[in-house]
Write a protein that holds these residues in place. Structure first.
Motif, PDB file in Angstrom:
ATOM      1  N   PRO A 222     -36.887 -36.900 -22.727  1.00  0.00           N
ATOM      2  CA  PRO A 222     -36.791 -35.415 -22.884  1.00  0.00           C
ATOM      3  C   PRO A 222     -35.596 -34.869 -22.072  1.00  0.00           C
ATOM      4  O   PRO A 222     -35.441 -35.177 -20.878  1.00  0.00           O
ATOM      5  N   PHE A 223     -34.755 -34.145 -22.560  1.00  0.00           N
ATOM      6  CA  PHE A 223     -33.710 -33.395 -22.068  1.00  0.00           C
ATOM      7  C   PHE A 223     -34.214 -32.183 -21.868  1.00  0.00           C
ATOM      8  O   PHE A 223     -34.468 -31.027 -22.861  1.00  0.00           O
ATOM      9  N   SER A 224     -34.488 -31.451 -20.523  1.00  0.00           N
ATOM     10  CA  SER A 224     -35.041 -30.116 -20.494  1.00  0.00           C
ATOM     11  C   SER A 224     -33.926 -29.357 -19.746  1.00  0.00           C
ATOM     12  O   SER A 224     -33.105 -29.802 -19.272  1.00  0.00           O
ATOM     13  N   GLN A 225     -34.201 -27.983 -20.078  1.00  0.00           N
ATOM     14  CA  GLN A 225     -33.107 -27.213 -19.160  1.00  0.00           C
ATOM     15  C   GLN A 225     -33.155 -27.278 -17.636  1.00  0.00           C
ATOM     16  O   GLN A 225     -32.111 -26.850 -17.080  1.00  0.00           O
TER      17      GLN A 225
ATOM     18  N   PRO B 224     -35.382 -31.001 -30.291  1.00  0.00           N
ATOM     19  CA  PRO B 224     -36.710 -30.741 -29.482  1.00  0.00           C
ATOM     20  C   PRO B 224     -37.982 -30.595 -30.130  1.00  0.00           C
ATOM     21  O   PRO B 224     -39.047 -30.858 -29.658  1.00  0.00           O
ATOM     22  N   LYS B 225     -38.038 -30.152 -31.439  1.00  0.00           N
ATOM     23  CA  LYS B 225     -39.205 -30.182 -32.352  1.00  0.00           C
ATOM     24  C   LYS B 225     -39.769 -31.785 -32.402  1.00  0.00           C
ATOM     25  O   LYS B 225     -40.889 -31.849 -32.195  1.00  0.00           O
TER      26      LYS B 225
ATOM     27  N   PHE C 248     -48.559 -33.253 -25.085  1.00  0.00           N
ATOM     28  CA  PHE C 248     -49.007 -32.925 -23.653  1.00  0.00           C
ATOM     29  C   PHE C 248     -48.091 -32.852 -22.594  1.00  0.00           C
ATOM     30  O   PHE C 248     -48.482 -32.608 -21.579  1.00  0.00           O
ATOM     31  N   LEU C 249     -46.692 -32.857 -22.903  1.00  0.00           N
ATOM     32  CA  LEU C 249     -45.845 -32.188 -21.812  1.00  0.00           C
ATOM     33  C   LEU C 249     -45.910 -30.869 -21.658  1.00  0.00           C
ATOM     34  O   LEU C 249     -46.064 -30.076 -22.627  1.00  0.00           O
ATOM     35  N   GLY C 250     -45.628 -30.414 -20.385  1.00  0.00           N
ATOM     36  CA  GLY C 250     -45.468 -28.978 -20.182  1.00  0.00           C
ATOM     37  C   GLY C 250     -44.616 -28.219 -21.062  1.00  0.00           C
ATOM     38  O   GLY C 250     -44.029 -28.770 -21.881  1.00  0.00           O
ATOM     39  N   SER C 251     -44.524 -26.863 -20.786  1.00  0.00           N
ATOM     40  CA  SER C 251     -43.574 -26.052 -21.716  1.00  0.00           C
ATOM     41  C   SER C 251     -42.055 -25.741 -21.188  1.00  0.00           C
ATOM     42  O   SER C 251     -41.737 -24.522 -21.438  1.00  0.00           O
ATOM     43  N   GLU C 252     -41.585 -26.694 -20.299  1.00  0.00           N
ATOM     44  CA  GLU C 252     -40.237 -26.541 -20.137  1.00  0.00           C
ATOM     45  C   GLU C 252     -39.270 -26.566 -21.410  1.00  0.00           C
ATOM     46  O   GLU C 252     -39.768 -27.019 -22.218  1.00  0.00           O
ATOM     47  N   ARG C 253     -38.393 -25.555 -21.129  1.00  0.00           N
ATOM     48  CA  ARG C 253     -37.600 -25.532 -22.292  1.00  0.00           C
ATOM     49  C   ARG C 253     -36.546 -26.959 -22.649  1.00  0.00           C
ATOM     50  O   ARG C 253     -35.903 -27.519 -21.753  1.00  0.00           O
ATOM     51  N   LEU C 254     -36.719 -27.479 -23.842  1.00  0.00           N
ATOM     52  CA  LEU C 254     -36.202 -28.656 -24.331  1.00  0.00           C
ATOM     53  C   LEU C 254     -34.768 -28.461 -24.816  1.00  0.00           C
ATOM     54  O   LEU C 254     -34.876 -27.348 -25.495  1.00  0.00           O
ATOM     55  N   ARG C 255     -33.844 -29.063 -24.580  1.00  0.00           N
ATOM     56  CA  ARG C 255     -32.752 -29.439 -25.005  1.00  0.00           C
ATOM     57  C   ARG C 255     -32.612 -30.495 -25.942  1.00  0.00           C
ATOM     58  O   ARG C 255     -31.052 -30.872 -26.115  1.00  0.00           O
ATOM     59  N   GLY C 256     -33.586 -30.957 -26.269  1.00  0.00           N
ATOM     60  CA  GLY C 256     -33.434 -32.379 -27.155  1.00  0.00           C
ATOM     61  C   GLY C 256     -34.116 -33.648 -26.451  1.00  0.00           C
ATOM     62  O   GLY C 256     -34.599 -33.431 -25.529  1.00  0.00           O
TER      63      GLY C 256
END
Length: 540
Positions: A100-103, A136-137, A145-153
């Motif tokens: 996952p790419f997160s902010q 991201p979707k 089950f991953l946390g709510s970090e903002r994903l960038r894809g």
């Protein structure tokens, strides 16, 4: 001990004596024996007992090594990945990874994309799928089950998962079938260099000291490289720096169909969560280790470190659904570099020769064990003036089918269920763990039908595997069977309900005394309880 093959030392000098029965030593014994050399492998404890059974269970190119610009290491590893995927089909299988790419990531998405593109380019015409970018979707749908970090894809890519200790055992089997002598619980206690340049080694085997002669010696003892080398030479500066790595085995209340590669919060390091034997394997740590190698184990700080990583990335609900099962702890033998942290030392291996005709292997990893063996045996053959090429890159490992794995598995499972009174789960287990040799295990139950019964209700293993492990795979203690020939120790409850039955079979087949078995059972229970106490302290 009817049916147990006893060691008869070679009357003349061995072409090579290998010290260490982990993956490096086992791979070298196989290659050298296949080239017709007289080979003896000596392991102080059990095969794969130390680092080689406490690995990350991966055959991989090393995506993170690209950040260090270690292109030759990644290139060689990816080439070896393809060879093992073809030659050890029963033990090495494709595994999909998701990133996952997160902010909050310290690495921008472009760096991941560049690294994955380069990874695929270095892999060449590899049979594994290429990397794919995700929206991201798609990430959220796949791993909710991953946390709510903002994903960038995110992205997916492929590497391989393997059974580490069984890969060692199958290399040992292959070496023995090619003519090598491989003995466990047989420490080398002295190495002397004679005036002729040959080596004289003293080995303690079954309570007696045996002297053997060797033209060449390979020190494949992993973390014990310096200790072994100091037996043959004057004490010298260290060649190896020890780095401890631990893994957690967890039971999850949520499905994980592929592995996850995630960043350690607040650090540049990465860690993984991956499916393993219907459980989760989480790792790994990387800390300097200066303690007794025989006492290596996870401690509370190690477990807390990985727990913090999980807590950072998982939802609170998912974290509560994790049930700790066990820990694994091993020592990586890295090339010693004065003043440099273990995290900054290259994972590339080094072949050191000193004195003449004694080679030590420093560093390396599972993925390149076959290539390391090829290089070492090339050196031995050159020194002995033997002209025989390496064949391990194209020869299937013992148990590996020639046909595609899925085709073989489907036919073998059907045949197994047709001819033996096994459940489908047991049939699949036998085929997965023993490959083309599943029928050798199954056949053990012909003469004694009770051996076709399951050892425990929690796993598909049967009594015939205990007999097979003792006679054919040199299991000599209960832990050998529970931890390395199988992974029953890592099942919920440690498979304690199978302990008495397995001990009974050991006593009958191997002749182990009741007194010795009582000690082994107590040691096994203690190992399990110590691990449980440690895990409860963090996961309660």
């Amino acid at each position: 001990m009817q049916g147990i093959e006893l060691w008869q030392p070679h009357k003349g000098p061995y072409d090579v004596v290998i010290i260490g029965g982990g993956i490096q030593g086992a791979g070298i014994a196989r290659d050298a024996a296949m080239r017709g050399l007289a080979v003896l492998l000596c392991e102080r404890d059990d095969f794969a007992q130390a680092t080689s059974s406490n690995s990350s269970k991966l055959i991989h190119g090393g995506l993170r090594y690209l950040e260090r610009l270690e292109m030759p290491l990644v290139y060689e590893s990816l080439r070896e990945r393809a060879i093992l995927l073809n030659c050890a089909k029963h033990l090495v299988r494709p595994l999909k990874f998701m990133i996952p790419f997160s902010q909050a990531s310290r690495r921008p998405p472009w760096r991941f994309r560049l690294g994955l593109r380069l990874y695929d380019m270095l892999a060449g015409k590899d049979p594994l799928p290429r990397y794919q970018l995700l929206q991201p979707k798609q990430i959220k749908q796949s791993v909710d089950f991953l946390g709510s970090e903002r994903l960038r894809g995110g992205a997916t890519y492929w590497d391989c998962q393997m059974d580490d200790s069984r890969l060692v055992i199958h290399n040992i089997l292959a070496a023995r079938e090619a003519g090598a002598q491989c003995i466990n619980y047989s420490p080398v206690e002295e190495i002397r260099i004679e005036d002729s340049g040959a080596f004289r080694l003293t080995i303690r085997h079954q309570g007696k000291h045996v002297s053997v002669k060797a033209k060449t010696v390979v020190n494949a003892s992993g973390p014990w490289i310096d200790d072994v080398l100091n037996m043959a030479t004057a004490k010298q500066p260290p060649l190896v720096k020890h780095a401890k790595g631990i893994h957690l085995v967890l039971q999850a209340g949520f499905p994980l169909r592929h592995a996850l590669l995630l960043e350690v919060p607040g650090e540049e390091r990465i860690f993984f969560i991956m499916p393993w034997n219907d459980l989760l394997l989480v790792g790994t740590t990387d800390t300097p280790y200066d303690g007794m190698l025989e006492q290596i184990r996870a401690v509370e700080d190690d477990v807390a470190y990985l727990h913090r990583c999980l807590a950072h990335h998982l939802t609170r609900t998912a974290l509560k659904q994790l049930k700790p099962i066990a820990t694994m702890a091993g020592v990586r033998p890295l090339t010693y570099v004065k003043g440099r942290s273990t995290r900054d030392i290259s994972r590339h291996y080094r072949i050191h020769e000193e004195p003449r005709n004694l080679w030590s292997i420093i560093g390396g990893k599972y993925t390149v064990h076959r290539k390391i063996a090829e290089k070492i045996v090339d050196k031995i053959c050159t020194r002995l003036q033997v002209h025989r090429p390496c064949r391990t890159a194209t020869t299937p490992l013992v148990g590996s089918p020639v046909e595609p794995w899925e085709q073989f598995k489907r036919q073998a499972v059907t045949l197994c269920q047709k001819n033996y009174p096994f459940s489908r789960a047991t049939a699949e287990h036998l085929v997965h763990n023993y490959g083309t040799r599943w029928h050798k295990v199954a056949e053990v139950s012909r003469s004694e039908p009770t051996l076709a019964h399951a050892l425990t209700s929690a796993a598909p293993h049967i009594g015939a595997e205990v007999v097979y492990a003792i006679i054919h795979e040199q299991a000599r203690q209960l832990e050998d069977f529970f931890v390395r020939r199988t992974k029953l120790f890592y099942q919920p409850g440690g498979s304690m309900d199978a302990l008495e039955l397995v001990a009974t079979i050991f006593q009958r087949v191997l002749g182990t005394s009741q007194q010795e078995l009582a000690v082994q059972k107590q040691n096994y229970r203690q190992r399990y309880e110590v691990g449980q106490e440690l895990l409860r302290a963090t996961f309660s």
